[in-house]
Motif scaffolding. Sequence first.
Motif, mmCIF file in Angstrom:
data_model
loop_
_atom_site.group_PDB
_atom_site.id
_atom_site.type_symbol
_atom_site.label_atom_id
_atom_site.label_comp_id
_atom_site.label_asym_id
_atom_site.label_seq_id
_atom_site.Cartn_x
_atom_site.Cartn_y
_atom_site.Cartn_z
ATOM 1 N N CYS A 95 0.944 -1.259 0.139
ATOM 2 C CA CYS A 95 0.042 0.009 -0.179
ATOM 3 C C CYS A 95 0.940 1.205 0.041
ATOM 4 N N TYR A 96 0.467 2.273 -0.538
ATOM 5 C CA TYR A 96 1.287 3.422 -0.941
ATOM 6 C C TYR A 96 0.242 4.535 -0.712
ATOM 7 N N ALA A 97 0.920 5.780 0.083
ATOM 8 C CA ALA A 97 -0.046 6.813 0.085
ATOM 9 C C ALA A 97 1.110 8.071 0.144
ATOM 10 N N ASP A 98 0.662 9.081 -0.586
ATOM 11 C CA ASP A 98 1.679 10.441 -0.259
ATOM 12 C C ASP A 98 0.828 11.440 0.236
ATOM 13 N N GLU A 99 1.414 12.352 0.930
ATOM 14 C CA GLU A 99 1.124 13.400 1.469
ATOM 15 C C GLU A 99 2.047 14.669 1.547
ATOM 16 N N GLY A 100 1.670 15.705 0.515
ATOM 17 C CA GLY A 100 2.774 16.744 0.320
ATOM 18 C C GLY A 100 4.042 15.922 -0.474
ATOM 19 N N ALA A 101 5.181 16.190 0.170
ATOM 20 C CA ALA A 101 6.367 15.888 -0.072
ATOM 21 C C ALA A 101 6.719 14.346 0.461
ATOM 22 N N MET A 102 5.670 13.880 1.242
ATOM 23 C CA MET A 102 6.192 12.604 1.968
ATOM 24 C C MET A 102 5.167 11.538 1.278
ATOM 25 N N ASN A 103 6.221 10.432 1.170
ATOM 26 C CA ASN A 103 5.585 9.218 0.808
ATOM 27 C C ASN A 103 5.651 8.145 1.909
ATOM 28 N N TYR A 104 4.596 7.069 1.872
ATOM 29 C CA TYR A 104 4.509 6.172 2.914
ATOM 30 C C TYR A 104 4.246 4.722 2.259
#
Length: 115
Positions: A95-104
């Motif tokens: 699973c992947y998510a991004d929030e602004g410049a952050m990737n998780y």
Amino acid sequence: QVQLVESGGGLVQPGGSLRLSCAASGSIFSINTMGWYRQCPGKERELVAVITRGGRPNIGDSVKGRFTISRNNLKNTVGLQMNNLKLEDTAVYYCYADEGAMNYWGKGTLVTVSS
């Protein structure tokens, strides 16, 4: 920090179906893109499907017409419906998510397609 937890992997026969789910938690302010990548044995991680907060999907060529991605912004969840699974879909799905410049990234869930 955002934590992503996947569920729904397992063993399935060729032609079968599975549904993966991912839930995001933690310091969520405004997640933009959520979705799925996979890493097949001996290969690099590749895009499966992602979807923007506005609902626009981007589906990988190898799964087009077989996999569908969905998202619930209120619950911060993303799902992947996988139909007509093939042997080559065997992989760890992340699973992947991004929030602004952050990737998780989540820790991954194993999908094995085998007869």
